[in-house]
Design a protein around this motif. Structure first.
Motif, PDB file in Angstrom:
ATOM      1  N   ASP A 170       4.437   5.410   7.921  1.00  0.00           N
ATOM      2  CA  ASP A 170       3.581   6.570   7.708  1.00  0.00           C
ATOM      3  C   ASP A 170       4.348   7.875   7.897  1.00  0.00           C
ATOM      4  O   ASP A 170       3.846   8.954   7.559  1.00  0.00           O
ATOM      5  N   ARG A 176      -0.403  -4.630  -4.149  1.00  0.00           N
ATOM      6  CA  ARG A 176       0.040  -3.235  -4.010  1.00  0.00           C
ATOM      7  C   ARG A 176       1.552  -3.122  -4.225  1.00  0.00           C
ATOM      8  O   ARG A 176       2.025  -2.157  -4.836  1.00  0.00           O
ATOM      9  N   GLN A 204       7.499  -0.164   1.374  1.00  0.00           N
ATOM     10  CA  GLN A 204       6.906   0.816   2.269  1.00  0.00           C
ATOM     11  C   GLN A 204       5.558   1.286   1.747  1.00  0.00           C
ATOM     12  O   GLN A 204       4.582   1.408   2.505  1.00  0.00           O
ATOM     13  N   ARG A 205       5.493   1.534   0.443  1.00  0.00           N
ATOM     14  CA  ARG A 205       4.234   2.008  -0.144  1.00  0.00           C
ATOM     15  C   ARG A 205       3.145   0.954  -0.007  1.00  0.00           C
ATOM     16  O   ARG A 205       1.996   1.267   0.342  1.00  0.00           O
ATOM     17  N   ASP A 225       5.862  10.715   0.651  1.00  0.00           N
ATOM     18  CA  ASP A 225       5.396   9.922  -0.488  1.00  0.00           C
ATOM     19  C   ASP A 225       6.483   9.732  -1.534  1.00  0.00           C
ATOM     20  O   ASP A 225       6.622   8.647  -2.110  1.00  0.00           O
ATOM     21  N   LEU A 231       9.039   6.834  -0.652  1.00  0.00           N
ATOM     22  CA  LEU A 231       8.598   5.474  -0.360  1.00  0.00           C
ATOM     23  C   LEU A 231       9.176   4.472  -1.362  1.00  0.00           C
ATOM     24  O   LEU A 231       9.117   4.686  -2.572  1.00  0.00           O
ATOM     25  N   ALA A 244       3.492  -1.021  -7.212  1.00  0.00           N
ATOM     26  CA  ALA A 244       4.559  -0.068  -6.923  1.00  0.00           C
ATOM     27  C   ALA A 244       5.873  -0.458  -7.590  1.00  0.00           C
ATOM     28  O   ALA A 244       6.709   0.400  -7.880  1.00  0.00           O
ATOM     29  N   GLY A 280      12.146   5.786  -4.440  1.00  0.00           N
ATOM     30  CA  GLY A 280      12.472   5.415  -3.088  1.00  0.00           C
ATOM     31  C   GLY A 280      13.926   5.019  -2.928  1.00  0.00           C
ATOM     32  O   GLY A 280      14.273   4.298  -2.006  1.00  0.00           O
ATOM     33  N   ARG A 302       1.958   0.663   3.669  1.00  0.00           N
ATOM     34  CA  ARG A 302       1.190   1.838   4.099  1.00  0.00           C
ATOM     35  C   ARG A 302      -0.171   1.881   3.429  1.00  0.00           C
ATOM     36  O   ARG A 302      -1.191   2.134   4.088  1.00  0.00           O
ATOM     37  N   GLU A 303      -0.211   1.624   2.134  1.00  0.00           N
ATOM     38  CA  GLU A 303      -1.491   1.651   1.438  1.00  0.00           C
ATOM     39  C   GLU A 303      -2.413   0.539   1.915  1.00  0.00           C
ATOM     40  O   GLU A 303      -3.627   0.734   2.035  1.00  0.00           O
TER      41      GLU A 303
END
Length: 553
Positions: free
Chosen positions: A386, A513, A397-398, A390, A393, A517, A366, A401-402
């Motif tokens: 969104d 999350r 951001q990931r 992918d 990200l 990441a 990212g 979004r997840e």
């Protein structure tokens, strides 16, 4: 950005300023008449979140748009490497760029001034010969080796001595008037057809507090700065008690420092208006972090992620932003993309090579140089993650979004204000690697007072947090995790177990999350233990440098 391009950007960081001591955020004392007037023409953000609670990683995030775990600049490795900075991009695009500061961490040594055409730091935390040339290379070698880092404790003591020198008031005279004067001279001399980018950091509100007499008389009448505790480590170690009267005196001195900075900014703002440059200049004013004055039984801005430290003031003047107040969540690292957007500079079009600071692995982490409108305050797609591919990200951001996909019902019935533009709960993320100099200085103060710090003292803990406008969850590796309902308990006085509260539970899941990441959670204290097997890896030249610095006998 959907419209007007500005030619210039003035980016002001009010170091160590908490937002509840500013007039536009409701403070009853008139500390900021200049900024209060400025707020009438700017957007005032209520929920701006810093990515860390101290200078170095926050500024590295401002200059790269990355989280601390991505850019890696902290006290363990106090330099920004392999990153294309905001100044580098703007210089390559033809803008005149300058950085003026009296902050110890904003120097060529740390890499934070890379890319600026003009820079000057009016204070260095360590002697100049340590921060340049072969000695700086030796320090970097030390930090890159776990065992040598332990041997470098003598240099850490130098940093602690610098803190002690500051706390004594020696050399504490304000550099802010000089910073403002240098900024005016830079702008006056700028001859770029594109425009200019001026970044200034004003340090007055950082300990120790020795405001000019004019402001001390108004905000702390009768207070002798030498009579109050000016060293946060003395209090945080338990070596010094501070009663209510002393806290009031300390806060008065702090307010006086803020008032002085505000007046100096007034000089700069007035000059920009007089010279006809105000209307064509985007102005960003924020703090990098705040300060604790006894809240949570802490002093200063170390060892915690409470909102007094990370929910910072942010004001932005630009034609695309209405003169208004916004409650939704924003992250300070979004200012990197916002500045590029304001000047309509596309770094991907500049053909910057890896040697210019690009990491070369952007698509995987990212860190691409491509513009990202979801990170610009000026964009209609701000924080609509969104829309991001992918492969582009970043960890934040990931995670957002997840989390939105996995738990769209996490927001409370009255939580619309903490949702992003896709209608999902939004989160900011904060990281605090274990401090080195602060911890050593704390140990020193405790030892002098005959106090033994326990192994699970918060000074030894790494911290990460997720924050929405309604909740926060802090994960730590040596102390207990903490969850809070900020909408019900903004002072963070009553921890909430995520098992007992759905909003805090959702915030903990968002943090998990982000941790995934970002390469894994910080939950194992042994990860920061020293590796005693590394000395043999040092070559003789490095050993000689270590001897010169006093690390080795």
């Amino acid at each position: 950005m959907d419209g007007t391009r500005h030619s210039n950007v003035l980016f002001v960081v009010l170091d160590t300023v908490r937002k509840d001591h500013l007039g536009m955020y409701g403070y009853e004392k008139e500390t900021t008449p200049t900024l209060s007037q400025f707020a009438e023409d700017a957007t005032v953000f209520e929920s701006a979140v810093a990515p860390a609670p101290w200078t170095l990683p926050v500024h590295a995030s401002l200059f790269t748009g990355r989280y601390p775990s991505q850019h890696g600049a902290d006290q363990g490795s106090p330099y920004l490497e392999d990153a294309t900075t905001l100044a580098s991009i703007l210089s390559a695009a033809g803008y005149d760029t300058a950085c003026y500061s009296s902050n110890a961490w904003i120097t060529p040594y740390t890499g934070l001034t890379d890319g600026f055409d003009h820079q000057d730091s009016f204070f260095e935390v360590l002697p100049g010969d340590v921060l340049s040339g072969p000695l700086a290379s030796a320090w970097q070698a030390v930090n890159d080796n776990d065992y040598l880092r332990e041997l470098a404790s003598k240099l850490v003591r130098v940093g602690a001595m610098a803190h002690a020198k500051l706390a004594s008031g020696e050399g504490a005279d304000s550099k802010t008037p000089t910073v403002i004067d240098r900024t005016k001279s830079f702008i006056d001399d700028s001859d770029s057809d594109q425009g200019w980018f001026a970044f200034v950091n004003l340090m007055d509100a950082h300990l120790p507090y020795y405001p000019p007499e004019e402001y001390r008389t108004e905000f702390a009448p009768g207070v002798d700065p030498d009579s109050v505790c000016q060293n946060s480590k003395e209090f945080n170690s338990g070596a010094r008690n501070i009663d209510d009267d002393e806290w009031e005196a300390i806060r008065g001195l702090y307010d006086a420092e803020i008032a002085h900075m505000d007046a100096e900014l007034g000089r700069l703002f007035a000059w920009l208006r007089e010279t006809g440059q105000w209307e064509d200049t985007t102005v960003v004013v924020c703090a990098d972090h705040g300060e604790l004055h006894g809240e949570h039984d802490l002093y200063g801005h170390e060892f915690a992620l409470y909102d007094e430290l990370v929910n910072v003031p942010l004001l932005v003047k630009h034609p695309e932003l209405a003169a208004d107040r916004r409650d939704e969540l924003v992250e300070l690292l979004d200012l990197h993309e916002t500045v590029l957007d304001a000047l309509d500079v596309d770094p991907a079009a500049l053909n910057l090579a890896d040697g210019d600071g690009a990491s070369g692995d952007g698509e995987e982490n990212g860190d691409s140089l491509a513009r990202d409108p979801t990170r610009s305050l000026l964009s209609s797609s701000y924080r609509s993650f969104d829309t991001v591919a992918d492969s582009e990200l970043d960890p934040g951001q990931r995670a957002v979004r997840e989390q939105a996909v996995a738990d769209e019902t996490a927001a409370t019935a009255d939580g619309d204000r903490d949702r992003n533009r896709d209608g999902h709960t939004d989160y900011a993320f904060i990281e605090y690697a274990q401090p080195v100099i602060e911890t050593h200085h704390l140990e020193q103060k405790a030892s002098e007072a005959g106090i033994a710090l326990p192994d699970d003292h918060r000074a030894y803990s790494r911290l990460r947090a997720a924050r929405s406008t309604d909740a926060k969850y802090v994960r730590a590796d040596r102390i207990s995790d903490e969850g809070y309902r900020l909408d019900e308990d903004p002072a963070e006085e009553t921890p909430v177990d995520p098992a007992a509260d759905a909003v805090v539970a959702a915030t903990e899941r968002a943090l998990a999350r982000f941790e995934e990441a970002a390469g894994g959670a910080w939950i194992d204290p042994s990860e920061t233990d020293d590796d005693t097997a590394g000395l043999d890896d040092a070559d003789e030249e490095t050993r000689e440098r270590l001897r010169e610095l006093g690390y080795l006998e």
